[in-house]
Design an enzyme around this catalytic site. Structure first.
Site, PDB file in Angstrom:
ATOM      1  N   ASP A 286       0.642  -1.254  -0.007  1.00  0.00           N
ATOM      2  CA  ASP A 286       0.070  -0.004   0.071  1.00  0.00           C
ATOM      3  C   ASP A 286       0.801   1.154   0.138  1.00  0.00           C
ATOM      4  OD1 ASP A 286      -2.182   1.701   0.135  1.00  0.00           O
ATOM      5  OD2 ASP A 286      -2.467   1.353   2.384  1.00  0.00           O
TER       6      ASP A 286
ATOM      7  N   ASP B  14      -3.580   2.376  -5.690  1.00  0.00           N
ATOM      8  CA  ASP B  14      -2.223   2.542  -5.092  1.00  0.00           C
ATOM      9  C   ASP B  14      -2.037   1.369  -4.011  1.00  0.00           C
ATOM     10  OD1 ASP B  14      -3.952   3.091  -3.112  1.00  0.00           O
ATOM     11  OD2 ASP B  14      -2.321   4.438  -1.960  1.00  0.00           O
ATOM     12  N   GLU B  15      -2.489   0.143  -4.295  1.00  0.00           N
ATOM     13  CA  GLU B  15      -2.497  -1.326  -3.534  1.00  0.00           C
ATOM     14  C   GLU B  15      -2.623  -2.303  -4.401  1.00  0.00           C
ATOM     15  OE1 GLU B  15      -5.384  -1.469  -0.457  1.00  0.00           O
ATOM     16  OE2 GLU B  15      -5.867   0.879  -0.561  1.00  0.00           O
TER      17      GLU B  15
HETATM   18 MG   LIG Z   1      -2.347   3.950   0.097  1.00  0.00          MG
END
Ligand SMILES: [Mg+2]
Length: 373
Positions: free
Chosen positions: A19, A117-118
């Site tokens: 993350d 974003d993960e």
């Molecule tokens: Mg994040």
């Protein structure tokens, strides 16, 4: 339900959850070094405290003032009017996200992007034990930092649920490892909202039952939970015991959308051909809407009675999600290229060069907001 026995059989996997740390504001800081050290809020225009909309992401300096993602932008302004407020630059974030995902994809046989974003990586076939997984995670952190100059936090666990909660445990630039025999101990003291799909409302309801921590939930009567919350109660109970069987699975990106039609009989009836073309365009359009996508390139495919096939494409100067634009372009491509001396066997319409519409961007924002990243 005998949970303990079930879980012992299952937990032989090693899953990483990667993350990025406060992704949008971290990208803004990377692009403009004068922002460093200052509170940065990416989201809607605050309009001096009267703005509508929410905070997408903020950095740790802004969090110090009590600002967090998903908060109304007007409230953020009241907490810290001197923060730097920036509109989201989705084109840039998407570009950097692709670079990061390409790095991650190379590290695991089984990979799943989870939001912008993960990502989850199933490394069970790549490493034998948690010690090796830790080295792999440190390498991933280094590689991301070297290539895109951003930090991330990584959680390692026996399933996606544990890995995701673990990546959130120490932030920024954290690494948290939870081995199968440590899951109970790890989850027990955490508040129930740390579990996926346990939102504010559910948390309040659980609190009224005296359930505050995941440990409280795990020790609660499972049939009472099921009475109260139905299938969601059953799922919560399983999650509280650290059980999650869901697989890491890559969802493939849609590269193009197309539709063809073979005529019942070869035809030179221009009205029939145009009508068919229009109905193909609207089918393609429906799928664009369903996937929240817009397009830039339109292709028309024409097959004549002798099976001779031609494709004609036009790339627009802008991305659009307009049906009118699609039908106008396909009709023009057809009219400009049609051989009138031969009968038509098949027509097709394809759109490519696809990207997310604003609606999908909003979904990403809302998604981020609801998970407090
Ligand atoms: Mg994040």
């Amino acid at each position: 339900m005998n949970i303990q026995n079930d879980s012992n059989l299952r937990e032989t996997r090693i899953i990483l959850h990667v993350d990025m740390d406060h992704f949008f504001s971290a990208v803004e800081e990377r692009e403009n070094s004068s922002l460093k050290g200052k509170p940065v809020v990416v989201g809607a225009d605050p309009k001096e405290g009267t703005g509508r909309g929410v905070v997408s992401t903020c950095n740790y300096q802004a969090r110090y003032y009590g600002i967090h993602s998903g908060m109304p932008i007007s409230k953020a302004w009241k907490l810290c009017p001197t923060a730097l407020y920036l509109p989201p630059n989705f084109t840039l974030y998407t570009h950097i996200s692709k670079e990061i995902m390409n790095i991650l994809r190379k590290q695991a046989v089984i990979f799943q992007q989870w939001g912008i974003d993960e990502a989850f990586l199933d490394v069970s076939n790549k490493v034998n034990e948690y010690k090796e997984a830790k080295i792999l995670a440190l390498n991933i952190k280094n590689e991301i930092f070297w290539n895109v100059n951003l930090t991330c936090s990584i959680g390692i666990g026996p399933n996606k649920l544990i890995a995701k909660i673990a990546s959130d445990y120490k932030k920024p630039n954290g690494l948290t490892i939870v081995k199968p025999d440590e899951t109970r101990q790890f989850l027990s003291p955490l508040p129930v909202h740390k579990l996926l799909y346990v939102g504010k409302k559910t948390e309040e309801k659980l609190n009224t039952l005296g359930i505050n921590t995941i440990g409280d939930l795990a020790n609660f009567d499972s049939s009472l939970l099921e009475d109260r919350f139905g299938i969601a109660g059953k799922n919560m109970y399983r999650m509280a015991h650290g059980i999650d069987d869901s697989k890491v699975q890559e969802r493939h990106r849609v590269e193009s959308i197309s539709n063809n039609k073979t005529f019942e009989e070869d035809t030179s009836d221009i009205n029939l051909i145009l009508d068919t073309l229009d109905s193909l365009s609207s089918r393609v359009y429906n799928r664009l809407v369903k996937n929240s996508l817009k397009f830039k390139t339109v292709t028309v495919r024409l097959r004549y009675e002798n099976f001779e096939t031609h494709t004609y494409s036009k790339t627009l100067t802008f991305k659009t999600g307009s049906l009118l634009e699609l039908t106008k372009t396909t009709q023009k491509l057809l009219r400009n290229n049609l051989h009138h001396d031969r009968k038509m066997r098949l027509v097709g319409v394809k759109v490519s060069n696809l990207s997310a519409t604003k609606r999908q961007e909003t979904l990403i924002k809302n998604w981020r907001g609801s998970y407090g990243k």
